[in-house]
Each structure stands twice: as C-alpha cells, then as structure tokens.
Scaffold this motif. Structure first.
Motif, mmCIF file in Angstrom:
data_model
loop_
_atom_site.group_PDB
_atom_site.id
_atom_site.type_symbol
_atom_site.label_atom_id
_atom_site.label_comp_id
_atom_site.label_asym_id
_atom_site.label_seq_id
_atom_site.Cartn_x
_atom_site.Cartn_y
_atom_site.Cartn_z
ATOM 1 N N GLU A 83 25.103 27.292 53.830
ATOM 2 C CA GLU A 83 25.456 28.682 54.143
ATOM 3 C C GLU A 83 24.195 29.545 54.197
ATOM 4 O OE1 GLU A 83 28.402 29.946 55.197
ATOM 5 O OE2 GLU A 83 28.988 27.837 55.199
ATOM 6 N N GLU A 84 23.236 29.255 53.328
ATOM 7 C CA GLU A 84 21.986 30.016 53.324
ATOM 8 C C GLU A 84 21.240 29.832 54.655
ATOM 9 O OE1 GLU A 84 17.946 30.614 50.642
ATOM 10 O OE2 GLU A 84 19.141 28.802 50.352
ATOM 11 N N PHE A 85 21.179 28.606 55.144
ATOM 12 C CA PHE A 85 20.525 28.333 56.421
ATOM 13 C C PHE A 85 21.215 29.107 57.545
ATOM 14 C CE2 PHE A 85 19.946 26.046 60.389
ATOM 15 C CZ PHE A 85 18.578 25.807 60.394
ATOM 16 N N LYS A 86 22.549 29.088 57.537
ATOM 17 C CA LYS A 86 23.303 29.800 58.566
ATOM 18 C C LYS A 86 23.027 31.303 58.506
ATOM 19 C CE LYS A 86 27.081 26.451 58.587
ATOM 20 N NZ LYS A 86 28.520 26.258 58.307
ATOM 21 N N ARG A 87 23.028 31.861 57.280
ATOM 22 C CA ARG A 87 22.745 33.291 57.129
ATOM 23 C C ARG A 87 21.355 33.622 57.639
ATOM 24 N NH1 ARG A 87 25.250 32.640 52.112
ATOM 25 N NH2 ARG A 87 23.215 32.433 51.120
ATOM 26 N N ASP A 88 20.375 32.773 57.316
ATOM 27 C CA ASP A 88 19.005 33.008 57.778
ATOM 28 C C ASP A 88 18.911 32.946 59.304
ATOM 29 O OD1 ASP A 88 18.228 33.296 55.147
ATOM 30 O OD2 ASP A 88 17.247 31.323 55.022
ATOM 31 N N ALA A 89 19.618 32.002 59.898
ATOM 32 C CA ALA A 89 19.595 31.863 61.360
ATOM 33 C C ALA A 89 20.230 33.080 62.024
ATOM 34 C CB ALA A 89 20.316 30.582 61.774
ATOM 35 N N VAL A 90 21.334 33.560 61.467
ATOM 36 C CA VAL A 90 21.989 34.758 62.006
ATOM 37 C C VAL A 90 21.072 35.966 61.839
ATOM 38 C CG1 VAL A 90 23.900 36.367 61.643
ATOM 39 C CG2 VAL A 90 24.339 33.903 61.732
ATOM 40 N N ALA A 91 20.413 36.067 60.684
ATOM 41 C CA ALA A 91 19.488 37.175 60.444
ATOM 42 C C ALA A 91 18.340 37.152 61.451
ATOM 43 C CB ALA A 91 18.955 37.118 59.013
ATOM 44 N N LEU A 92 17.887 35.956 61.827
ATOM 45 C CA LEU A 92 16.831 35.834 62.819
ATOM 46 C C LEU A 92 17.270 36.439 64.151
ATOM 47 C CD1 LEU A 92 14.049 34.710 63.684
ATOM 48 C CD2 LEU A 92 15.213 32.572 64.257
ATOM 49 N N VAL A 93 18.503 36.169 64.547
ATOM 50 C CA VAL A 93 19.020 36.742 65.796
ATOM 51 C C VAL A 93 19.072 38.259 65.672
ATOM 52 C CG1 VAL A 93 21.034 36.921 67.321
ATOM 53 C CG2 VAL A 93 20.391 34.700 66.370
ATOM 54 N N ASP A 94 19.628 38.736 64.555
ATOM 55 C CA ASP A 94 19.805 40.179 64.377
ATOM 56 C C ASP A 94 18.476 40.927 64.290
ATOM 57 O OD1 ASP A 94 22.565 39.878 64.411
ATOM 58 O OD2 ASP A 94 22.735 39.800 62.227
ATOM 59 N N SER A 95 17.489 40.349 63.595
ATOM 60 C CA SER A 95 16.237 41.066 63.374
ATOM 61 C C SER A 95 15.235 40.910 64.510
ATOM 62 C CB SER A 95 15.582 40.592 62.069
ATOM 63 O OG SER A 95 15.175 39.245 62.181
ATOM 64 N N SER A 96 15.351 39.826 65.267
ATOM 65 C CA SER A 96 14.336 39.555 66.293
ATOM 66 C C SER A 96 14.655 40.188 67.644
ATOM 67 C CB SER A 96 14.172 38.047 66.482
ATOM 68 O OG SER A 96 15.334 37.512 67.108
ATOM 69 N N GLY A 97 15.929 40.496 67.857
ATOM 70 C CA GLY A 97 16.310 41.003 69.171
ATOM 71 C C GLY A 97 16.381 39.910 70.224
ATOM 72 N N ARG A 98 16.195 38.670 69.791
ATOM 73 C CA ARG A 98 16.281 37.541 70.721
ATOM 74 C C ARG A 98 17.747 37.227 71.014
ATOM 75 N NH1 ARG A 98 12.477 33.307 67.486
ATOM 76 N NH2 ARG A 98 10.593 34.555 67.458
ATOM 77 N N THR A 99 17.964 36.568 72.116
ATOM 78 C CA THR A 99 19.312 36.086 72.395
ATOM 79 C C THR A 99 19.588 34.904 71.476
ATOM 80 O OG1 THR A 99 18.621 34.477 74.055
ATOM 81 C CG2 THR A 99 19.132 36.723 74.847
ATOM 82 N N VAL A 100 20.848 34.577 71.309
ATOM 83 C CA VAL A 100 21.226 33.444 70.478
ATOM 84 C C VAL A 100 20.575 32.171 71.009
ATOM 85 C CG1 VAL A 100 23.179 32.002 69.784
ATOM 86 C CG2 VAL A 100 23.364 34.483 69.647
ATOM 87 N N THR A 101 20.584 31.990 72.303
ATOM 88 C CA THR A 101 20.022 30.779 72.904
ATOM 89 C C THR A 101 18.546 30.633 72.586
ATOM 90 O OG1 THR A 101 21.645 30.897 74.683
ATOM 91 C CG2 THR A 101 19.710 29.530 75.082
#
Length: 77
Positions: A11-29
């Motif tokens: 779950e921690e890995f998933k949260r970090d990955a989601v945070a990366l999308v939210d904070s970076s402005g990158r697309t999910v892909t």
C-alpha cells in the motif's frame, strides 16, 4: 508479454506512486515508466485515491464502500 504471476505492491508503494502522479504533473502513463509499473495498474490506484479523497467525477466507490460488502458477507446473517 505478461507473466502468469501478478506483481503485488505494498500500500505504501501504491501511495507513493499516486503521489508521484499528483505532485509531478505527469500523466499516469509517463509516471508509470520510471518505477516500471503498468500504466493500467497506476491508473486504477490513482482513480481509487481520487475516489477516497472525494475527487472522483466518475462516481467511483471509495475503498470503504468497496470493502463493506466483503465485510458484511464475512459477518453473515
């Protein structure tokens, strides 16, 4: 190309990955490439996080709403 084994992420890995999308402005892909996550997995995690925060526009269920039927089945009649 897929494996017959599904990768399991914490779950921690998933949260970090989601945070990366939210904070970076990158697309999910794009955000999925660096850690080697499938875009489909990250997209699902991101949608679930949005629903849990009340930000989903598609009417996705929150984690608690998805877990309730499982809990009720375990409790029985």
């Amino acid at each position: 190309m897929g494996s017959k084994y599904t990768k399991r992420y914490t779950e921690e890995f998933k949260r970090d990955a989601v945070a990366l999308v939210d904070s970076s402005g990158r697309t999910v892909t794009v955000a999925a490439r660096e850690p080697g996550i499938s875009p489909e997995s990250l997209r699902g995690w991101h949608r679930r996080a949005e629903a849990d925060r009340g930000e989903s526009e598609s009417g996705d269920l929150t984690s608690a709403e998805r877990e309730e039927p499982k809990r009720l089945r375990k409790e029985g009649p």
